[in-house]
Design an enzyme around this catalytic site. Structure first.
Site, PDB file in Angstrom:
ATOM      1  N   MET A  81     -16.498  36.016  21.121  1.00 51.78           N
ATOM      2  CA  MET A  81     -17.203  36.071  22.391  1.00 51.78           C
ATOM      3  C   MET A  81     -18.078  37.324  22.398  1.00 51.78           C
ATOM      4  O   MET A  81     -17.556  38.439  22.314  1.00 51.78           O
ATOM      5  CB  MET A  81     -16.206  36.119  23.549  1.00 51.78           C
ATOM      6  CG  MET A  81     -16.823  36.414  24.909  1.00 51.78           C
ATOM      7  SD  MET A  81     -17.753  35.035  25.585  1.00 51.78           S
ATOM      8  CE  MET A  81     -18.174  35.741  27.201  1.00 51.78           C
ATOM      9  N   HIS A 101     -16.736  28.835  11.069  1.00 60.35           N
ATOM     10  CA  HIS A 101     -18.166  28.760  11.366  1.00 60.35           C
ATOM     11  C   HIS A 101     -18.923  29.042  10.068  1.00 60.35           C
ATOM     12  O   HIS A 101     -19.372  30.162   9.822  1.00 60.35           O
ATOM     13  CB  HIS A 101     -18.542  29.772  12.448  1.00 60.35           C
ATOM     14  CG  HIS A 101     -19.881  29.490  13.076  1.00 60.35           C
ATOM     15  ND1 HIS A 101     -21.065  29.682  12.412  1.00 60.35           N
ATOM     16  CD2 HIS A 101     -20.211  29.025  14.309  1.00 60.35           C
ATOM     17  CE1 HIS A 101     -22.077  29.357  13.205  1.00 60.35           C
ATOM     18  NE2 HIS A 101     -21.584  28.951  14.356  1.00 60.35           N
ATOM     19  N   CYS A 139     -25.183  30.700  26.764  1.00 58.10           N
ATOM     20  CA  CYS A 139     -23.821  30.176  26.917  1.00 58.10           C
ATOM     21  C   CYS A 139     -23.643  28.702  26.564  1.00 58.10           C
ATOM     22  O   CYS A 139     -22.586  28.308  26.068  1.00 58.10           O
ATOM     23  CB  CYS A 139     -23.336  30.382  28.357  1.00 58.10           C
ATOM     24  SG  CYS A 139     -23.677  32.010  29.047  1.00 58.10           S
ATOM     25  N   HIS A 175     -18.820  20.852  14.077  1.00 51.82           N
ATOM     26  CA  HIS A 175     -19.878  21.829  14.275  1.00 51.82           C
ATOM     27  C   HIS A 175     -20.877  21.777  13.116  1.00 51.82           C
ATOM     28  O   HIS A 175     -21.672  20.867  13.046  1.00 51.82           O
ATOM     29  CB  HIS A 175     -19.269  23.226  14.445  1.00 51.82           C
ATOM     30  CG  HIS A 175     -20.227  24.243  14.943  1.00 51.82           C
ATOM     31  ND1 HIS A 175     -20.859  24.119  16.152  1.00 51.82           N
ATOM     32  CD2 HIS A 175     -20.668  25.411  14.403  1.00 51.82           C
ATOM     33  CE1 HIS A 175     -21.658  25.161  16.346  1.00 51.82           C
ATOM     34  NE2 HIS A 175     -21.567  25.952  15.290  1.00 51.82           N
ATOM     35  N   CYS A 219     -22.207  27.115  23.092  1.00 56.06           N
ATOM     36  CA  CYS A 219     -20.777  27.142  22.765  1.00 56.06           C
ATOM     37  C   CYS A 219     -19.924  26.436  23.811  1.00 56.06           C
ATOM     38  O   CYS A 219     -18.923  25.799  23.477  1.00 56.06           O
ATOM     39  CB  CYS A 219     -20.292  28.582  22.621  1.00 56.06           C
ATOM     40  SG  CYS A 219     -20.854  29.399  21.107  1.00 56.06           S
ATOM     41  N   HIS A 220     -20.303  26.553  25.080  1.00 53.43           N
ATOM     42  CA  HIS A 220     -19.435  26.068  26.151  1.00 53.43           C
ATOM     43  C   HIS A 220     -19.848  24.711  26.723  1.00 53.43           C
ATOM     44  O   HIS A 220     -19.072  24.112  27.470  1.00 53.43           O
ATOM     45  CB  HIS A 220     -19.382  27.095  27.282  1.00 53.43           C
ATOM     46  CG  HIS A 220     -18.819  28.413  26.856  1.00 53.43           C
ATOM     47  ND1 HIS A 220     -17.483  28.603  26.606  1.00 53.43           N
ATOM     48  CD2 HIS A 220     -19.419  29.610  26.605  1.00 53.43           C
ATOM     49  CE1 HIS A 220     -17.282  29.862  26.237  1.00 53.43           C
ATOM     50  NE2 HIS A 220     -18.442  30.485  26.227  1.00 53.43           N
TER      51      HIS A 220
END
Length: 593
Positions: free
Chosen positions: A138, A419, A97, A377, A100-101
């Site tokens: 997700m 992405h 996790c 990114h 991304c978070h």
């Protein structure tokens, strides 16, 4: 319970379309919620990021007591966790996790998971989205089998609690982990093997903490090299001799490809979590320096290229470019080396800033800071090697940096959550040179004109959009000798999409995409079988795909003939545990994509 969770996921998605980006956000959650001050129960070892290990060098006084851990997040209506549960949950969060978070859960590629948001959503809704994911990127952690029902429940409870504050990691801590296994003076003075190094593939074995070096001509595994956990990228020195890999646990391994059997010659940890490493490429600086950027602590470090000795650490904490608000966790995303100046291009996620770091004089460091967009990114160069294009996936844009003039060239609106990996360059029959990106949040593949000299009218504009398979794409790829464009979708929550790839004909982009059953070709029947990251061989005649399964299931590498789009080879070996990223030495060294 399964039917109930699915209904909750659907209902929440219909009620708030913004949820679909990660499954858990409010309509106005582009901004992260303020971080709560860490309590006694959320400091020290609560975020030991190396799975199963304590933070190296941590004092006894910094460790959490079992009594304190059992009270983490204790608040009305908020589930408490035992010490054992908290330890398991923080490890899962790091592995699945945090990338991304965010460590502090303030969001980036994924939206914020701060307690004011997660508590409002409630336990059952959180469990639904963790279980089923969304088509916007997700992952479906539950239905894919990567998390058990009990682990889904644990993670839903965990993110309703305050995030733990991890310790800092400075020069003292870095030097404590630094090892020179083979000093430069004891290394070969010439290549000592018969390997075609330029056609060697460095393949990430995510969950075993290794890379497999695979010969691109014979398909044989040359060596399995121990590395950090979940290697994110492999980078090649300017000379092509040294391979640098960096794990999510911020461990860097330096591999000498000239050795009889290529292996580690140095290693270091540069923090607790990281993604990026690069080496100096400018003329006269080949192989002399390396740089690594950390997710935690938010900083980058410049090192000696042949030993990884840390020389200078630079923090990235600071103000967000547009709102001028302080951000405590501006993580370093991608780093590339300029071909026009002795500089590293450092992309800082949360502040939306790009730093051009001149490495000529580390004592008097010169940094050109460019205000770009959030959240920066990954990206790659255009065909000329002058312009660097990087995804700003919170604002659905691509930022373009002119590395010759050291300034921002453009901001381009694209699709939902771009992405690109490094993206894909090719010459369009109508629009000239273009660079392409796919998206986590939607099916579009966007083509951007990149030639401001000979195709000025098309430069830094979206010139065409292609229809892919769906959201959840991570990588897009082509090769100068190919007329195919390959797009994966490993994070799509539909198995028919995540186990296949789309391919487009560059000579006829109006022709519908073809879809190839890569996972089926691998001959693997069980598991999620996510197909990820197309990578070409040196000659541009083959495309390699990873069939990524859980660590206790069979995985494989599938090699496809680029011209005929037919199966050429399946590479299977018990040592190929969760293969994901693949990096061909020649293509990585020469920025071929």
């Amino acid at each position: 319970m399964t039917a109930k969770l699915r209904l909750l996921a659907l209902a929440a998605g219909l009620a708030a379309p913004a949820l679909l980006a990660t499954g858990i956000l409010t309509a106005n959650a582009q901004q992260a919620a303020p971080a709560a001050p860490p309590s006694a129960a959320t400091t020290g070892d609560a975020h030991a990021l190396t799975p199963g290990n304590k933070y190296e060098g941590q004092s006894k006084g910094d460790q959490i007591s079992k009594e304190a851990m059992s009270q983490v997040g204790a608040a009305p209506g908020v589930p408490t966790l035992t010490a054992a549960e908290f330890d398991e949950a923080k490890t899962i969060y790091f592995q699945r996790c945090a990338g991304c978070h965010g460590v502090l859960r303030k969001g980036a590629t994924g939206k914020p998971l701060t307690p004011n948001i997660t508590r409002d959503r409630g336990l059952e809704t959180l469990k639904a989205f963790i279980t089923y994911g969304s088509a916007a990127g997700m992952p479906n952690w539950g239905t894919s089998g990567e998390l058990t029902e009990a682990q889904v429940d644990l993670m839903a409870r965990y993110i309703m609690n305050e995030p733990p504050q991890p310790p800092e990691f400075g020069m003292k801590e870095m030097k404590a982990t630094w090892k020179v296994i083979v000093p430069p003076e004891k290394r070969p003075t010439k290549k000592m093997n018969n390997i075609d190094i330029e056609n060697l593939f460095s393949v990430t074995l995510r969950d075993s903490g290794e890379v497999a070096l695979i010969d691109g001509g014979t398909y044989e595994i040359v060596n399995i090299v121990k590395t950090g956990y979940a290697v994110h990228i492999s980078r090649i020195s300017a000379s092509g001799r040294y391979l640098y890999v960096i794990g999510r646990d911020a461990k860097i391994n330096l591999i000498d490809l000239w050795m009889e059997k290529p292996d580690n010659v140095a290693e270091i940890r540069v923090g607790l979590e990281a993604r990026s490493v690069e080496t100096s490429k400018y003329k006269g600086w080949e192989d002399k320096l390396a740089i690594a950027g950390s997710y935690w602590p938010p900083q980058y470090v410049i090192m000696k290229g042949d030993t990884l000795e840390p020389l200078k650490i630079q923090s990235t904490r600071g103000m967000v470019y547009d709102e001028q608000e302080f951000h405590p966790e501006p993580r370093v995303a991608s780093i590339v080396a300029s071909h026009f100046h002795p500089e590293f291009v450092v992309n800082i996620k949360e502040t939306g800033k790009i730093q051009l770091v001149n490495y000529q004089d580390l004592k008097n460091l010169k940094v050109t800071e460019i205000e770009a967009e959030r959240f920066l990114h990954d990206g790659g160069f255009d065909m000329s090697g002058r312009y660097f294009l990087v995804a700003a996936n919170a604002r659905n844009r691509v930022a373009v940096v002119d590395t010759k003039e050291d300034k921002l060239a453009a901001l381009i609106d694209v699709g939902a959550t771009p992405h690109p990996g490094r993206g894909a360059n090719f010459t369009h029959k109508k629009f000239g040179p273009v660079w392409a990106t796919s998206h986590l949040g939607g099916e579009e593949i966007v083509l951007i004109g990149t030639d401001p000299e000979k195709h000025k009218d098309n430069a830094w504009k979206v010139v065409q959009k292609l229809e892919g398979q769906g959201g959840g794409s991570l990588f897009i790829k082509t090769h100068p000798k190919s007329r195919n464009l390959w797009v994966d979708t490993p994070l799509n929550n539909e198995a028919a999409v995540s186990t296949t790839v789309a391919v487009f004909d560059l000579d006829n982009l109006d022709k519908p995409k073809a879809v190839l059953p890569i996972a089926e070709w691998a001959g693997i029947k069980d598991g999620a079988r996510r197909v990820v990251q197309p990578e070409y061989n040196k000659q541009g005649t083959e495309v390699w795909f990873s069939v990524w399964n859980a660590k206790n299931q069979e995985s494989a590498i599938v090699v496809v003939d680029d011209k005929t789009r037919t199966l050429k080879k399946v590479i299977k070996d018990p040592r190929l545990i969760t293969p994901t990223g693949k990096f061909n030495v020649h293509n990585t060294q020469k920025d071929v994509y």
